[in-house]
Design an enzyme around this catalytic site. Structure first.
Site, PDB file in Angstrom:
ATOM      1  N   GLU A 134      -7.299  -9.505  10.464  1.00 35.54           N
ATOM      2  CA  GLU A 134      -7.615  -8.597  11.567  1.00 35.54           C
ATOM      3  C   GLU A 134      -7.633  -7.150  11.119  1.00 35.54           C
ATOM      4  O   GLU A 134      -8.430  -6.349  11.609  1.00 35.54           O
ATOM      5  CB  GLU A 134      -6.595  -8.787  12.698  1.00 35.54           C
TER       6      GLU A 134
ATOM      7  N   ASP B 206      -1.488 -10.451   9.229  1.00 28.58           N
ATOM      8  CA  ASP B 206      -1.753  -9.444   8.204  1.00 28.58           C
ATOM      9  C   ASP B 206      -1.401  -8.059   8.734  1.00 28.58           C
ATOM     10  O   ASP B 206      -1.447  -7.801   9.938  1.00 28.58           O
ATOM     11  CB  ASP B 206      -3.197  -9.506   7.720  1.00 28.58           C
TER      12      ASP B 206
END
Length: 397
Positions: free
Chosen positions: A140, A75
């Site tokens: 994250e 991500d």
């Protein structure tokens, strides 16, 4: 697509618009890279009320120990003003020897290089004499609730254990080989509210301005210093990040004032002991009458953020020496062993096995025109491959 080529790997990953919490095709791409190498790939979606569902990936080759984990995230943060980019943020265009794109260094580049490194290792040596796994999250850059922590719990419940982990975050400040992260400071956030009495600014004796008390409290939070650092960590540091009254009027004394803060603390403290010190400071400051003459102590309450991050330091010599040696062999640089910077998902992994962090140069992470030198992708792949060879040799001793 040749998995051994980190440039091709990264270009394909950047073209997946995986802004947290969207998978964007990045995990599917990684599945397609790893499965032909012999990895058993599993996908799991983590959920929790009030947070977005997040897709994660776990892949493993081998069934025996020793077991080396590579951890990271596909991500990325939002691109910001797309018109301000020199090249489209999901195009992976190369110009001037650099590849542009969101996630180029944080941290699709690290994943691309480790995939290429393990592919080269297998091509040269066959399957590892042990196991290698990828633990990849899509959370994250977000709340970090449905990502690495839950993926670790899920894998551990299936019987997975690990002997060491490398996180591929961008750790180098200026050039490849500068720095390995062997620990992180703890992180704790909170919000203090001071309660007063609303009134007219021209009649302060009929009111009680909470900002007077809040100024005393925030000053006490920031001074004196909490400590002066330790052998392995820089000084603890608290920053007040917001102050608010919710009051749009200039002639009204507000009824309440709040301040949010975050402290990054070293191994002088635990989360509990630093909380106790903060409360001690607030209590003393509340009774201070410098800004509130002839008033009773300021009335305050405090709310702590969930899930503080705990300080940790990795001391595993086989892991650290394998990585340091690989960096020195490939780059000629002796990397600094550091605990600086913010938090990472290593804070979750440390509860399962020794963990260190090493990746690309991080100067452009989260910025417009995030980019990586193409030459660095090849160098990092070489470092990772050398590290894999050294780690399995050292782990077997």
């Amino acid at each position: 697509m040749p998995v051994t080529d980190p440039v091709s790997n990264l270009a394909a990953l950047i073209r997946c618009p995986s802004v947290t919490p969207a998978e964007g095709g990045a995990l599917s791409l990684l599945d397609n890279l790893l499965t032909p190498l012999g990895f058993q790939v599993e996908r799991m979606t983590a959920t929790e009320a009030g947070t977005p569902d997040v897709e994660n990936l776990y892949a493993r080759i081998g069934t025996n120990g020793p077991h080396l984990m590579f951890a990271g995230h596909t991500d990325v943060v939002p691109v910001g003003d797309e018109a301000a980019w020199s090249h489209p943020p999901f195009s992976a265009e190369i110009a001037g020897g650099e590849m542009y794109g969101r996630g180029a260094v944080d941290m699709k580049g690290g994943i691309a290089c480790f995939a290429a490194a393990i592919a080269r290792y297998i091509e040269k040596n066959g399957a590892p004499k042990g196991s290698v796994s990828f633990l990849i999250t899509g959370d994250e850059e977000g709340p970090s609730i449905n990502g690495t922590s839950k993926l670790l719990e899920w894998a551990a419940a299936k019987g997975e254990t690990w002997d060491a982990c490398l996180v591929g975050e961008p750790t180098n400040p200026d050039r490849l080989g500068d720095m390995i992260k062997i620990g992180r400071r703890g992180s704790l956030s909170g919000r203090v509210a001071v309660h007063g009495v609303q009134g007219h600014a021209a009649y302060p004796h009929l009111a009680d301005n909470p900002l007077r008390g809040l100024l005393q409290l925030t000053h006490a939070l920031m001074d004196p210093p909490f400590d002066h650092g330790t052998e392995n960590f820089q000084p603890s540091n608290l920053e007040v990040t917001t102050i608010d009254t919710g009051n749009p009027a200039t002639n009204v004394i507000p009824a309440k004032a709040t301040a949010s803060f975050n402290i990054r603390f070293n191994d002088t403290w635990t989360a509990d002991s630093v909380k106790a010190e903060i409360v001690r400071r607030l209590d003393a400051a509340a009774a201070n009458g410098a800004l509130r003459p002839d008033r009773t102590p300021a009335k305050y309450d405090i709310v702590w953020a969930d899930r503080p991050s705990h300080v940790f330091l990795t001391r595993n010599n086989a892991l650290i020496s394998s990585l340091s040696g690989a960096v020195a062999e490939v780059t000629g640089n002796e990397p600094k062993l550091s605990t600086t910077g913010g938090t990472s998902d290593a804070r979750f992994i440390k509860d399962y096995c020794p963990v260190v962090e090493f990746g690309l140069v991080g100067q452009t992470m989260h910025m417009v025109d995030e980019r990586v030198a193409v030459a660095d992708l090849e160098t990092l792949t070489h470092i990772y491959e050398t590290f894999i060879e050294r780690w399995f040799a050292n782990a077997a001793d």
